[in-house]
Scaffold this motif. Structure first.
Motif, mmCIF file in Angstrom:
data_model
loop_
_atom_site.group_PDB
_atom_site.id
_atom_site.type_symbol
_atom_site.label_atom_id
_atom_site.label_comp_id
_atom_site.label_asym_id
_atom_site.label_seq_id
_atom_site.Cartn_x
_atom_site.Cartn_y
_atom_site.Cartn_z
ATOM 1 N N ILE A 140 84.555 -16.357 77.086
ATOM 2 C CA ILE A 140 84.302 -16.447 75.647
ATOM 3 C C ILE A 140 83.108 -17.346 75.376
ATOM 4 C CG2 ILE A 140 85.237 -17.407 73.491
ATOM 5 C CD1 ILE A 140 88.020 -16.326 74.488
ATOM 6 N N ILE A 141 83.067 -18.499 76.044
ATOM 7 C CA ILE A 141 81.959 -19.436 75.853
ATOM 8 C C ILE A 141 80.646 -18.814 76.311
ATOM 9 C CG2 ILE A 141 81.009 -21.642 76.653
ATOM 10 C CD1 ILE A 141 83.983 -22.639 76.610
ATOM 11 N N ALA A 142 80.674 -18.086 77.415
ATOM 12 C CA ALA A 142 79.455 -17.422 77.895
ATOM 13 C C ALA A 142 78.932 -16.430 76.858
ATOM 14 C CB ALA A 142 79.717 -16.717 79.218
ATOM 15 N N ILE A 143 79.831 -15.697 76.234
ATOM 16 C CA ILE A 143 79.422 -14.734 75.202
ATOM 17 C C ILE A 143 78.831 -15.473 74.003
ATOM 18 C CG2 ILE A 143 80.226 -13.000 73.550
ATOM 19 C CD1 ILE A 143 82.488 -12.405 75.683
ATOM 20 N N LEU A 144 79.511 -16.522 73.540
ATOM 21 C CA LEU A 144 79.042 -17.267 72.378
ATOM 22 C C LEU A 144 77.724 -17.991 72.655
ATOM 23 C CD1 LEU A 144 82.438 -18.707 71.124
ATOM 24 C CD2 LEU A 144 81.023 -17.004 69.953
ATOM 25 N N ASN A 145 77.498 -18.403 73.897
ATOM 26 C CA ASN A 145 76.274 -19.120 74.253
ATOM 27 C C ASN A 145 75.141 -18.194 74.675
ATOM 28 O OD1 ASN A 145 77.436 -21.582 73.678
ATOM 29 N ND2 ASN A 145 78.053 -21.970 75.789
ATOM 30 N N ASP A 146 75.415 -16.910 74.783
ATOM 31 C CA ASP A 146 74.391 -15.936 75.157
ATOM 32 C C ASP A 146 73.334 -15.915 74.054
ATOM 33 O OD1 ASP A 146 73.171 -13.959 76.623
ATOM 34 O OD2 ASP A 146 74.953 -12.705 76.751
ATOM 35 N N ASN A 147 72.126 -16.361 74.372
ATOM 36 C CA ASN A 147 71.070 -16.438 73.356
ATOM 37 C C ASN A 147 70.700 -15.077 72.802
ATOM 38 O OD1 ASN A 147 70.886 -19.218 73.482
ATOM 39 N ND2 ASN A 147 69.430 -19.153 75.172
ATOM 40 N N ASP A 148 70.812 -14.070 73.620
ATOM 41 C CA ASP A 148 70.514 -12.702 73.194
ATOM 42 C C ASP A 148 71.856 -11.978 73.090
ATOM 43 O OD1 ASP A 148 69.812 -10.070 72.874
ATOM 44 O OD2 ASP A 148 68.704 -9.911 74.756
ATOM 45 N N LYS A 149 72.234 -11.573 71.898
ATOM 46 C CA LYS A 149 73.544 -10.955 71.712
ATOM 47 C C LYS A 149 73.665 -9.592 72.398
ATOM 48 C CE LYS A 149 75.083 -14.494 70.167
ATOM 49 N NZ LYS A 149 75.801 -15.298 71.121
ATOM 50 N N ASN A 150 72.589 -9.150 73.023
ATOM 51 C CA ASN A 150 72.651 -7.980 73.902
ATOM 52 C C ASN A 150 72.481 -8.421 75.350
ATOM 53 O OD1 ASN A 150 72.947 -5.979 71.864
ATOM 54 N ND2 ASN A 150 70.810 -6.298 71.332
ATOM 55 N N GLY A 151 72.634 -9.715 75.579
ATOM 56 C CA GLY A 151 72.475 -10.271 76.912
ATOM 57 C C GLY A 151 73.630 -9.925 77.829
ATOM 58 N N PRO A 152 73.620 -10.480 79.031
ATOM 59 C CA PRO A 152 74.599 -10.079 80.045
ATOM 60 C C PRO A 152 76.055 -10.344 79.673
ATOM 61 C CG PRO A 152 73.280 -11.951 80.793
ATOM 62 C CD PRO A 152 72.671 -11.474 79.517
ATOM 63 N N ALA A 153 76.357 -11.481 79.087
ATOM 64 C CA ALA A 153 77.760 -11.780 78.753
ATOM 65 C C ALA A 153 78.262 -10.867 77.640
ATOM 66 C CB ALA A 153 77.906 -13.250 78.360
ATOM 67 N N ALA A 154 77.434 -10.676 76.610
ATOM 68 C CA ALA A 154 77.832 -9.799 75.504
ATOM 69 C C ALA A 154 77.934 -8.357 75.983
ATOM 70 C CB ALA A 154 76.841 -9.915 74.356
ATOM 71 N N SER A 155 76.981 -7.917 76.790
ATOM 72 C CA SER A 155 77.021 -6.549 77.309
ATOM 73 C C SER A 155 78.274 -6.310 78.133
ATOM 74 C CB SER A 155 75.781 -6.267 78.158
ATOM 75 O OG SER A 155 74.629 -6.273 77.353
ATOM 76 N N LYS A 156 78.647 -7.303 78.942
ATOM 77 C CA LYS A 156 79.869 -7.185 79.749
ATOM 78 C C LYS A 156 81.100 -7.081 78.842
ATOM 79 C CE LYS A 156 82.356 -9.544 83.503
ATOM 80 N NZ LYS A 156 82.967 -8.371 83.996
ATOM 81 N N ALA A 157 81.127 -7.865 77.759
ATOM 82 C CA ALA A 157 82.258 -7.809 76.828
ATOM 83 C C ALA A 157 82.341 -6.442 76.159
ATOM 84 C CB ALA A 157 82.134 -8.901 75.778
ATOM 85 N N TYR A 158 81.195 -5.890 75.774
ATOM 86 C CA TYR A 158 81.195 -4.566 75.146
ATOM 87 C C TYR A 158 81.635 -3.480 76.132
ATOM 88 C CZ TYR A 158 78.913 -5.967 70.761
ATOM 89 O OH TYR A 158 78.619 -6.519 69.546
ATOM 90 N N SER A 159 81.224 -3.593 77.390
ATOM 91 C CA SER A 159 81.549 -2.532 78.356
ATOM 92 C C SER A 159 82.921 -2.705 79.007
ATOM 93 C CB SER A 159 80.470 -2.443 79.437
ATOM 94 O OG SER A 159 80.430 -3.621 80.213
ATOM 95 N N ASP A 160 83.295 -3.941 79.331
ATOM 96 C CA ASP A 160 84.539 -4.188 80.071
ATOM 97 C C ASP A 160 85.682 -4.696 79.212
ATOM 98 O OD1 ASP A 160 83.006 -3.513 82.245
ATOM 99 O OD2 ASP A 160 82.838 -5.559 83.016
ATOM 100 N N GLY A 161 85.373 -5.147 78.008
ATOM 101 C CA GLY A 161 86.396 -5.707 77.140
ATOM 102 C C GLY A 161 86.406 -7.218 77.173
#
Length: 134
Positions: A47-68
């Motif tokens: 969760i923190i990795a997603i929130l700290n991802d400077n680009d909301k299409n970055g790796p943590a956010a992309s992983k959340a969108y694809s994997d849940g």
């Protein structure tokens, strides 16, 4: 007001959230929680990795969108990721996660709750805490 009172009164007491917790923004401690609503260290780290991802299409956010997104052992489909919040759905239930300066609020809502009411409840508490310096 104690952190537990925020969970009990402002979140669960609203009738729009059925389970909630407040954790440190670093994810290293739980400040308050509904009994039985336990977010694991690995889940908080993601969760923190997603929130700290400077680009909301970055790796943590992309992983959340694809994997849940996993919260308290349950998988949610990430539906909205912005600078300070993450929204997720699982069938007719969902989660709203909002980061303040010092805390992360995680609210879960049940199938009889409108998602917009639940997210507004968590976002409103987050706004209040930011104004208070938290």
């Amino acid at each position: 007001m104690s952190w537990q009172a925020y969970v009990d009164s402002s979140l669960v007491g609203s009738g729009h959230i059925d389970k909630a917790c407040i954790v440190s923004a670093a994810g290293d401690s739980t400040w308050a929680s509904t009994p039985g609503f336990n977010v694991s260290a690995d889940e908080l780290k993601a969760i923190i990795a997603i929130l700290n991802d400077n680009d909301k299409n970055g790796p943590a956010a992309s992983k959340a969108y694809s994997d849940g997104l996993y919260v308290a052992g349950e998988r949610y489909v990430a539906t909205n990721i912005q600078e300070r919040h993450i929204y997720g759905r699982k069938e007719k239930t969902g989660v709203c996660i909002v980061k303040t300066t010092q805390a992360i609020l995680i609210g879960h809502y049940g199938e009889n709750t409108q998602a917009g009411n639940a997210t507004a409840t968590v976002e409103a508490l987050a706004d209040y805490l930011v104004k208070q310096g938290y």
